[in-house]
Motif scaffolding. Structure first.
Motif, short mmCIF file in Angstrom:
data_model
loop_
_atom_site.label_atom_id
_atom_site.label_comp_id
_atom_site.label_asym_id
_atom_site.label_seq_id
_atom_site.Cartn_x
_atom_site.Cartn_y
_atom_site.Cartn_z
N LEU A 36 0.81 -1.23 -0.01
CA LEU A 36 0.00 -0.07 -0.09
C LEU A 36 0.91 1.19 -0.16
O LEU A 36 0.59 2.22 -0.86
N ALA A 37 1.77 1.28 0.85
CA ALA A 37 2.61 2.44 0.91
C ALA A 37 3.49 2.71 -0.21
O ALA A 37 3.51 4.10 -0.59
N ALA A 38 3.99 1.79 -0.98
CA ALA A 38 4.77 2.17 -2.32
C ALA A 38 4.00 2.27 -3.23
O ALA A 38 4.16 3.23 -4.14
N LYS A 39 2.61 1.71 -3.38
CA LYS A 39 1.60 2.08 -4.34
C LYS A 39 1.27 3.49 -4.04
O LYS A 39 1.16 4.34 -5.24
N ALA A 40 1.17 4.13 -3.00
CA ALA A 40 0.63 5.58 -2.64
C ALA A 40 1.86 6.36 -3.09
O ALA A 40 1.54 7.36 -3.79
N ALA A 41 2.92 6.07 -2.82
CA ALA A 41 4.08 6.97 -2.98
C ALA A 41 4.28 6.98 -4.47
O ALA A 41 4.62 8.12 -5.14
N LYS A 42 4.02 5.96 -5.16
CA LYS A 42 4.40 5.92 -6.70
C LYS A 42 3.10 6.63 -7.27
O LYS A 42 3.49 7.66 -8.16
N ALA A 43 1.95 6.34 -6.91
CA ALA A 43 0.83 7.10 -7.35
C ALA A 43 1.01 8.69 -7.23
O ALA A 43 0.73 9.22 -8.21
#
Lengths: 317, 134
Positions: A204-211
């Protein structure tokens, strides 16, 4: 883009979503929002559609947000955030000194009612216009703030107050709308699904940072188990979210540029859907003998969708 | 906790576009009285989690899965010279007693356990299960 490598380092981040809000004990909204707003060091402007999160985090005279936050109607969280983004762009073009050294990012939060049904037109419009923002859908599969009515996100067989179970009815009859794929079809640069909790925190954190760091409209659909209306004990929130992934009821994947699909988590052994459904009170009627065909139907649908994702990832189209 | 009377305002006193600043001083991170950090939800609780520092391995699973941000974290530097978070306690003003932290705690004997609200923290730590008596 913030480098998120391990939890020990990530936990040093000062919280930007404070406690003291009035979400139910064990509500997954708090976990998802905290992770998304902590996943970046840039300044944030946030708009929240009416829903559980909005009414619980901003009860006058208190606010739980340590970032700029905008209260907006049910249907226009995406329209509000695209207006804020356009204003920021216009002001910085007119006056070069306007927050020159600051990187401002725009995030909108909406429940599934405010995203799947009511807010869909403004989300679709904002995506089509190509504003630079992230939209996070907190998907708790119904209108939980107003007493648990069905929404187009409610899965087959679920008991809600407007699709009740009984002698004649087995609950919700329509299948869940596949919003993530619909958003990918808009041609968003980045679309993903996510769940809260300790097992998939990095996902979740990596997806949010990427998005957030991706330019253009991005979308994250996060499953948010609701203790009140899904009818399970508050401490089981994380387990239920993990089971949704392990049974492939809510697979974790991301789609880049509208077509390149990657499955980000593959369960080692795919569990039967009964493991997930039996933990929740809203599905308890499906375990009666006369409703066993609904369970088979759900399993068949889940298997079909998982197969579709696997084949699509392999094909790379 | 009820909202203090002096912070309440009637509808005719609220300005148009009323803004609630969460910080008195955003640079120094001094929280204002409008920040919900100052609101107590402790009376929602029936059972409270008790934290045992001696058993904790600092995995921070409880920090990431707490919906109410109640884990107090201290930044320390580890042996390899990297910064890491050390859990030092629970903010009982913000904890609603949901028990998610106990559920996700991975140590063989849990370093977080639920105890009834009336049990003192020290008393709870004395009652902690041991290896032979799990």
């Amino acid at each position: 883009m913030k480098n998120i490598s391990n939890l020990k380092e990530f936990a040093c981040t000062p919280d930007r979503f404070q406690g003291g809000h009035r979400l139910c004990p064990g509500c997954a909204h708090g976990m998802i929002v905290r992770e998304v707003v902590n996943a970046t060091e840039d300044d944030l402007v946030i708009s929240t559609a009416t829903g559980c999160l909005e009414v619980c985090s901003a009860i006058y005279p208190y606010t739980s947000w340590d970032v700029s936050w905008l209260h907006i109607g049910f249907e226009n969280a995406a329209a509000g955030i695209s207006g804020a983004e356009a204003m920021y762009k216009a002001l910085s073009r007119k006056n070069r000194l306007y927050n020159e050294d600051r990187n401002v990012k725009f995030v909108a939060f909406g429940g599934d009612g405010g995203t799947y049904d009511i807010g869909f037109q403004s989300l679709s419009g904002a995506t089509e216009r190509g504003h630079d923002f992230l939209y996070v859908c907190l998907d708790n599969e119904g209108y939980m703030n107003t007493g648990g009515q069905r929404s187009s996100s409610t899965p087959i067989g679920a008991h809600t107050t407007t699709s009740p179970r009984g002698r004649v009815s087995y609950g919700e009859k329509n299948r869940k709308k596949d919003l993530t794929m619909i958003m990918a079809a808009h041609g968003c640069p980045y679309v993903a699904t996510a769940v809260p909790g300790s097992k998939h925190w990095k996902d979740l954190a990596a997806k949010a940072a990427k998005a957030i760091s991706t330019a253009g409209p991005t979308f994250i659909n996060a499953l948010s188990p609701c203790t009140t209306e899904w009818k399970f004990k508050p401490e089981d929130t994380v387990e239920i979210a993990d089971l949704a992934v392990e049974t492939c009821m809510f697979p974790l994947y991301e789609i880049e540029d509208g077509h390149k699909l990657t499955i980000t988590y593959r369960p080692k052994q795919k569990l039967p859907v009964e493991e997930y459904l039996s933990r929740q009170g809203r599905f308890s009627h499906l375990f009666k003998p006369e409703n066993s065909w609904v369970l088979e139907e759900i399993q068949k649908e889940v298997d079909r969708y998982w197969e579709y994702l696997l084949r699509r990832e392999e094909a790379g189209v | 906790m009820a909202t203090p009377k002096e912070m309440m305002s009637t509808w005719d006193n609220i300005q148009f576009g009323a803004v609630l600043p969460s910080f008195e001083d955003p640079e120094k991170k001094i929280r204002s009285k409008f920040n919900s950090y100052n609101y107590e939800v402790a009376d929602w609780r029936v059972e409270k989690p008790v934290f045992n520092r001696n058993l904790c391995i600092d995995c921070d699973f409880c920090w990431v899965s707490c919906p109410d941000s109640c884990f107090i974290v201290e930044e320390v530097v580890n042996k390899r010279g990297k910064k890491q978070a050390k859990i030092v306690g629970i903010n009982y003003n913000l904890c609603k007693g949901c028990g998610v932290c106990v559920d996700v705690c991975p140590t063989p004997i849990k370093s977080l356990l639920m105890f009834p609200e009336f049990v003192e923290t020290q008393e709870a730590l004395n009652k902690w299960p041991t290896k032979d008596n799990k």
